[in-house]
Structures are given as structure tokens and as C-alpha cells.
Design a protein around this motif. Structure first.
Motif, mmCIF file in Angstrom:
data_model
loop_
_atom_site.group_PDB
_atom_site.id
_atom_site.type_symbol
_atom_site.label_atom_id
_atom_site.label_comp_id
_atom_site.label_asym_id
_atom_site.label_seq_id
_atom_site.Cartn_x
_atom_site.Cartn_y
_atom_site.Cartn_z
ATOM 1 N N LEU A 17 9.908 -4.894 1.230
ATOM 2 C CA LEU A 17 10.066 -5.934 0.187
ATOM 3 C C LEU A 17 11.373 -6.763 0.756
ATOM 4 O O LEU A 17 11.310 -7.948 0.725
ATOM 5 C CB LEU A 17 10.118 -5.731 -1.134
ATOM 6 C CG LEU A 17 10.396 -6.607 -2.199
ATOM 7 C CD1 LEU A 17 9.569 -6.365 -3.434
ATOM 8 C CD2 LEU A 17 11.797 -6.868 -2.315
ATOM 9 N N ASP A 18 12.465 -5.955 1.110
ATOM 10 C CA ASP A 18 13.558 -6.498 1.253
ATOM 11 C C ASP A 18 13.474 -7.393 2.727
ATOM 12 O O ASP A 18 14.151 -8.594 2.667
ATOM 13 C CB ASP A 18 14.763 -5.698 1.630
ATOM 14 C CG ASP A 18 15.063 -4.877 0.501
ATOM 15 O OD1 ASP A 18 15.060 -5.490 -0.714
ATOM 16 O OD2 ASP A 18 15.557 -3.723 0.385
ATOM 17 N N PHE A 42 6.297 2.342 -0.952
ATOM 18 C CA PHE A 42 5.042 1.498 -0.631
ATOM 19 C C PHE A 42 5.659 0.771 0.704
ATOM 20 O O PHE A 42 6.683 0.458 0.978
ATOM 21 C CB PHE A 42 4.653 0.585 -1.583
ATOM 22 C CG PHE A 42 3.927 1.294 -2.737
ATOM 23 C CD1 PHE A 42 2.982 1.217 -2.981
ATOM 24 C CD2 PHE A 42 4.910 1.932 -3.577
ATOM 25 C CE1 PHE A 42 2.213 1.925 -4.104
ATOM 26 C CE2 PHE A 42 4.451 2.643 -4.792
ATOM 27 C CZ PHE A 42 2.875 2.719 -5.212
ATOM 28 N N HIS A 43 4.415 0.130 1.546
ATOM 29 C CA HIS A 43 4.544 -0.656 2.320
ATOM 30 C C HIS A 43 4.071 -2.164 2.458
ATOM 31 O O HIS A 43 3.061 -2.053 1.781
ATOM 32 C CB HIS A 43 4.507 -0.196 3.933
ATOM 33 C CG HIS A 43 3.194 0.313 4.210
ATOM 34 N ND1 HIS A 43 2.630 1.380 3.381
ATOM 35 C CD2 HIS A 43 2.018 -0.268 4.691
ATOM 36 C CE1 HIS A 43 1.114 1.628 3.915
ATOM 37 N NE2 HIS A 43 0.936 0.602 4.562
ATOM 38 N N ILE A 44 4.674 -3.076 2.619
ATOM 39 C CA ILE A 44 3.761 -4.386 2.425
ATOM 40 C C ILE A 44 2.805 -4.601 3.519
ATOM 41 O O ILE A 44 3.055 -4.236 4.702
ATOM 42 C CB ILE A 44 5.002 -5.518 2.449
ATOM 43 C CG1 ILE A 44 4.442 -6.760 1.659
ATOM 44 C CG2 ILE A 44 5.358 -5.730 4.053
ATOM 45 C CD1 ILE A 44 5.397 -8.010 1.489
ATOM 46 N N VAL A 45 1.872 -4.977 2.914
ATOM 47 C CA VAL A 45 0.458 -5.315 3.873
ATOM 48 C C VAL A 45 -0.045 -6.718 4.007
ATOM 49 O O VAL A 45 -0.781 -7.091 4.659
ATOM 50 C CB VAL A 45 -0.610 -4.564 3.552
ATOM 51 C CG1 VAL A 45 -0.319 -2.886 3.593
ATOM 52 C CG2 VAL A 45 -1.121 -4.639 1.978
ATOM 53 N N ARG A 46 0.448 -7.569 2.910
ATOM 54 C CA ARG A 46 0.104 -8.921 2.896
ATOM 55 C C ARG A 46 1.137 -9.752 1.876
ATOM 56 O O ARG A 46 1.729 -9.194 0.951
ATOM 57 C CB ARG A 46 -1.258 -9.239 2.332
ATOM 58 C CG ARG A 46 -1.549 -10.581 1.828
ATOM 59 C CD ARG A 46 -3.006 -10.922 1.723
ATOM 60 N NE ARG A 46 -3.284 -12.133 1.385
ATOM 61 C CZ ARG A 46 -4.487 -12.994 1.414
ATOM 62 N NH1 ARG A 46 -5.423 -12.208 1.708
ATOM 63 N NH2 ARG A 46 -4.599 -14.124 0.811
ATOM 64 N N ASN A 95 0.790 -1.139 -0.062
ATOM 65 C CA ASN A 95 0.015 -0.114 0.021
ATOM 66 C C ASN A 95 0.756 1.224 0.033
ATOM 67 O O ASN A 95 1.991 1.136 0.499
ATOM 68 C CB ASN A 95 -0.776 0.133 1.156
ATOM 69 C CG ASN A 95 -2.115 -0.949 1.065
ATOM 70 O OD1 ASN A 95 -2.444 -1.310 -0.002
ATOM 71 N ND2 ASN A 95 -2.858 -0.923 2.215
ATOM 72 N N SER A 96 0.484 2.377 -0.624
ATOM 73 C CA SER A 96 0.815 3.600 -0.292
ATOM 74 C C SER A 96 0.525 4.260 0.818
ATOM 75 O O SER A 96 -0.321 3.861 1.530
ATOM 76 C CB SER A 96 0.581 4.494 -1.510
ATOM 77 O OG SER A 96 -0.797 4.787 -1.402
#
Length: 318
Positions: A209-210, A95-99, A7-8
Motif C-alpha cells: 500500500l505504501d 497482503f499484497h496489492i493486485v489492483r 490478496n493474501s
């Protein structure tokens, strides 16, 4: 690794054109589901203010066109995301990971064996590892509000959705562990706080992501499968009893193990758990897996007799 969802930041709609995400709507494409990387927008109101954020969805297997993700593929996935986003002057770090849906795919060419395997897995516990489960014709599924574990026939799923079967989905049994937004947020914030870092979404290294996208982390999480399906091959009850008879354990233990298998085949592990203490169940399962290579879920008698199939190699731990 199957899918990644990012998500942004949330933005006030009338400020979108002045934000770093101003060009992101241009990346929307018709027939989005046919693309491995796609972007969606979500608008809502809070306290009378109209807001918007964007979701980036990445289908890793579609992107790579292969059955499973390997270490060498991780950089390819990241580069593909950045190549897509650079059209909007962005990177995946915006962005940040949400799932994340971790998965491992196993090929079993014999469809009849796949069908029998899933009928056999109906004997699994419905409550396990803080997850509630259910069975259906071609799969088993456990879930709670933050995680889910699903094992299913990928070919059948595609057919039921009237979708074509891709080459890397043919003859596939998929084991999929879904880490939902609640889980990732809680885990990331806990890690950030333990190191004295801020728990914001964008810029939090534990929402990146990393951090989450690696084969070693995927393997670590997929070890949860062992709590649901023990090691050992699948046998008919008759063949399992023969193996028990040939073992070096005591006669009294042989009798107990045979009764244990019969209860599970007749009523499932849930009933067996009510009739035995947890330590006893763990002991029996350990004997089956380490000394006999038997999974305590035995092929239903009606199926073994009607098909002649009395053995299926366990596909999950090869």
C-alpha cells in the motif's frame, strides 16, 4: 483514488486453521457491497490440491465520503484497513496489492453539457497509448490486458445499475485509470530485481500500500489522459473556425487547421491520423492547445444547433 484490491498468500485449505489467516473468514459480512472495506475468499484446485486465498477490497471514496482523495487522507485509509484487519490479528502488510483504480472526479452541474461532452469525445482515437478503445453514450473506454482508462458519467452509471447516487457522486465526471494485476506484478518485480530484492508477493515493498497509494503517484499515472484528450476547451466547429480566423498564424495554416477539425468532427481522429503524419498531428494539436486553447474535438454541429451550446470548458485540466 477509487478502489484498492489486495490478496493474501495462497494457502492449502486444510492448513488454513493453522495459518495467520485463520480468523479472516470471520470478517465476512452480509450485504458486503454496502461496506467500504470487505473481504472475499477464493478457493480452487491445483495439481489435485485444494487451495484458498483472500481478497481485501477497499473503496476509498466510500470510506472517506468525499469526491477525491487528498494527501492527508492516505494515513486514514491505511489506519482504516488495519483497524478492520486487527479483528483477525492481521495488518495490511499481510497482503499484497493486485489492483488499484486511480481516479479524479470533476463536477459538471449541467447535465446537458455532460451529455454533449461525451458525444464529442466519440471523436477520440480508438487506438492510443497501447490501449484499444470504444465509445458509449455516457463514456469512453480504452484497455489492454494490464491497464484501462475510462471516462464516464458517474450519475448515469449509478442509475443504470439501479443504485442510489451518493453525495460525492452527484454531477460527477470520473476519469479512472485501472492498473490491473498483470501490470502491478510486472512493475513490482522489475523494480525489485533492479535493486537485487526478492520478487515474492508478501514482503515485496513494491507490492505494498505504501508504494502505490499516494496522490503524487496517482497524478503521475493520470497524466496518461493527455495522450487521449488534448488540452483546450470544447467549441462548436463554427466558433473554433472564428478563433482560428482571429489568430496570427498564416492563411495557409488556418486553412489546414480548419480542414483538420472538419475531418475529426466528421470521421474522428482515427481517420485524421490516416490522412496526416504523426508529427503533423502533434504540431496541429500543439497549436490548438497552446495558441488558441481549443480542443480539436469539436461539439457536433447537430447538437450545437439544437441546444445552442457552442462552448464547454474542458473539465479535465482545471
Amino acid at each position: 483514488m477509487h478502489t484498492l484490491t489486495f490478496n493474501s498468500e495462497v494457502i492449502v485449505i486444510n492448513q488454513l486453521k493453522h495459518s495467520r489467516y485463520s480468523d479472516l473468514p470471520k470478517l465476512w459480512r452480509a450485504n458486503q457491497s454496502s461496506f467500504p472495506i470487505r473481504v472475499y475468499s477464493h478457493s480452487f484446485s491445483k495439481y489435485g490440491i485444494k487451495l484458498i486465498y483472500f481478497t481485501l477490497h477497499v473503496d476509498c471514496l466510500m470510506l472517506l465520503k468525499k469526491i477525491n482523495v487528498e494527501d492527508k487522507d492516505i494515513l486514514l485509509i491505511k489506519d482504516a484497513c488495519n483497524d478492520f484487519l486487527k479483528q483477525a490479528a492481521l495488518t495490511i502488510d499481510d497482503f499484497h496489492i493486485v489492483r488499484i483504480d486511480y481516479c479524479t472526479n470533476k463536477r459538471m452541474a449541467n447535465k446537458q453539457e455532460r451529455d454533449i461532452l461525451f458525444q464529442t469525445l466519440h471523436q477520440c482515437a480508438t487506438q492510443c497509448n497501447y490501449l484499444s478503445g470504444m465509445s458509449y453514450d455516457h463514456g469512453v473506454y480504452w484497455h489492454n490486458r494490464s491497464r484501462a482508462l475510462q471516462i464516464y458519467d458517474k450519475e448515469v452509471e449509478r442509475i443504470e445499475k439501479s443504485e442510489s447516487i451518493r453525495s460525492y457522486e452527484s454531477d460527477v465526471i470520473r476519469v479512472e485509470l485501472q492498473l490491473k494485476s498483470r501490470y502491478i506484478k510486472d512493475a513490482a518485480n522489475k523494480l525489485a530485481k533492479s535493486l537485487g530484492r526478492k520478487t515474492k508477493n508478501i514482503g515485496n515493498p513494491y507490492r505494498s500500500l505504501d508504494f502505490w497509494v499516494s496522490v503524487s503517484r496517482e497524478e503521475e499515472y493520470l497524466e496518461a489522459l493527455e495522450k487521449h484528450i488534448p488540452h483546450g476547451d470544447f467549441y462548436s466547429l463554427e466558433r473554433a473556425n472564428e478563433i482560428i480566423d482571429l489568430s496570427n498564424i498564416t492563411k495557409s495554416m488556418k486553412k489546414k487547421l480548419k480542414i483538420f477539425l472538419l475531418i475529426i468532427q466528421t470521421n474522428g481522429l482515427d481517420i485524421a491520423s490516416k490522412e496526416h503524419r504523426r508529427n503533423t498531428i502533434n504540431k496541429y494539436i500543439s497549436i490548438f492547445s497552446t495558441e488558441m486553447n481549443i480542443c480539436p474535438f469539436t461539439i457536433p454541429e447537430s447538437l450545437s444547433k439544437s441546444t445552442g451550446i457552442d462552448f464547454i470548458a474542458n473539465p479535465f485540466y482545471k
